[in-house]
Scaffold this motif. Structure first.
Motif, PDB file in Angstrom:
ATOM      1  N   UNK A  28       0.910  -1.120  -0.130  1.00  0.00           N
ATOM      2  CA  UNK A  28       0.056  -0.090   0.098  1.00  0.00           C
ATOM      3  C   UNK A  28       0.784   1.200   0.158  1.00  0.00           C
ATOM      4  N   UNK A  29       1.970   1.396   0.914  1.00  0.00           N
ATOM      5  CA  UNK A  29       2.844   2.376   1.012  1.00  0.00           C
ATOM      6  C   UNK A  29       3.810   2.673  -0.378  1.00  0.00           C
ATOM      7  N   UNK A  30       4.044   1.671  -0.925  1.00  0.00           N
ATOM      8  CA  UNK A  30       4.996   1.949  -2.092  1.00  0.00           C
ATOM      9  C   UNK A  30       3.986   2.130  -3.263  1.00  0.00           C
ATOM     10  N   UNK A  31       2.970   1.559  -3.470  1.00  0.00           N
ATOM     11  CA  UNK A  31       2.055   1.789  -4.720  1.00  0.00           C
ATOM     12  C   UNK A  31       1.301   3.050  -4.402  1.00  0.00           C
ATOM     13  N   UNK A  32       1.253   3.531  -3.241  1.00  0.00           N
ATOM     14  CA  UNK A  32       0.671   5.040  -2.822  1.00  0.00           C
ATOM     15  C   UNK A  32       1.678   6.253  -3.365  1.00  0.00           C
ATOM     16  N   UNK A 176       7.859   3.916  12.206  1.00  0.00           N
ATOM     17  CA  UNK A 176       8.185   2.555  11.838  1.00  0.00           C
ATOM     18  C   UNK A 176       7.087   1.541  12.001  1.00  0.00           C
ATOM     19  N   UNK A 177       6.161   1.670  13.290  1.00  0.00           N
ATOM     20  CA  UNK A 177       4.979   0.953  13.311  1.00  0.00           C
ATOM     21  C   UNK A 177       3.777   1.037  12.164  1.00  0.00           C
ATOM     22  N   UNK A 178       3.841   2.665  11.676  1.00  0.00           N
ATOM     23  CA  UNK A 178       2.744   2.726  10.807  1.00  0.00           C
ATOM     24  C   UNK A 178       3.430   2.182   9.359  1.00  0.00           C
ATOM     25  N   UNK A 179       4.592   2.185   9.047  1.00  0.00           N
ATOM     26  CA  UNK A 179       5.151   1.602   7.860  1.00  0.00           C
ATOM     27  C   UNK A 179       5.036  -0.038   7.866  1.00  0.00           C
ATOM     28  N   UNK A 180       4.787  -0.517   9.067  1.00  0.00           N
ATOM     29  CA  UNK A 180       4.788  -1.999   9.282  1.00  0.00           C
ATOM     30  C   UNK A 180       3.181  -2.452   9.229  1.00  0.00           C
TER      31      UNK A 180
END
Length: 216
Positions: A28-32, A176-180
């Motif tokens: 989700x992070x990468x494709x956003x 970091x928690x949000x990224x995970x």
């Protein structure tokens, strides 16, 4: 001892789900990152988390990519409409600060009601798009109607959608928690409610799923 390494062990199932949610969050992070693709990424995320909540067999990367490709055009159109609505809302708030005191309260109430209706519609649009084939207008219409009859869930979905951004803003140490887990876990929690909502349209969902499978 053998039970510990049994793949059907609840501990292994839990760890597998955690791993799937971490992978999904990264996707989700990468494709956003291109911003314009946020809608498609959000739609694909809900496609995966709803499958997880329904305990359907899942392949996170494959399912995410499949939904991302299939719904890209419609999800992007809805996302661009959402950005336009956001800019209009921000503009209204800025204008609010520069009008005489007696007018703004009425205008602000109207703006807030409209903002609630728009936000509610968007919260339902991407999950519905992930499960149903429909036009952009049809998806938005259905999302609006479903949001009106599921007001408690609308507030829950709004809270879960805003949560990761609130954490990033107020507690940046938890980045970091949000990224995970920051996006996939709230989506998975919301999907537990989505399963109940979609159960009312179960025949249509299964038909849509079969259609999606035929196209892959």
């Amino acid at each position: 001892m053998g039970q510990i390494f049994n793949l059907d062990n609840p501990v292994w199932n839990f760890m597998n789900k955690v791993a799937d949610l971490v992978i999904l969050n990264f996707l989700v992070v990468i494709f956003s990152l291109p911003v314009v693709t946020v809608g498609a990424a959000w739609t694909a995320m809900h496609f995966v988390t709803i499958r997880m909540a329904r305990k359907e067999e899942r392949y996170v990367i494959k399912d995410f990519w499949r939904s991302f490709k299939q719904n890209f055009k419609q999800a992007t159109a809805i996302w661009l409409l959402a950005l336009v609505a956001a800019f209009v809302f921000i503009g209204d708030v800025l204008i609010y600060k520069h009008i005489p005191d007696r007018i703004p309260m009425v205008l602000m109430i109207v703006v807030m009601v409209l903002a609630y209706l728009v936000l509610g519609t968007l919260l339902y649009a991407f999950p519905l798009l992930s499960r149903f084939y429909n036009t952009v207008a049809g998806t938005l219409k259905n999302a609006f109607l479903v949001s009106i009859v599921n007001i408690p869930n609308t507030f829950l979905f709004a809270f879960l959608a805003v949560l990761p951004f609130a954490v990033l803003y107020f507690v940046p140490e938890l980045t970091p928690f949000v990224l995970l887990f920051g996006f996939s876990v709230p989506a998975y929690i919301a999907s537990r409610s989505w399963v109940k909502i979609l159960s009312k349209f179960e025949p249509e969902v299964e038909e849509g799923e079969n259609e999606r499978n035929r196209k892959t």
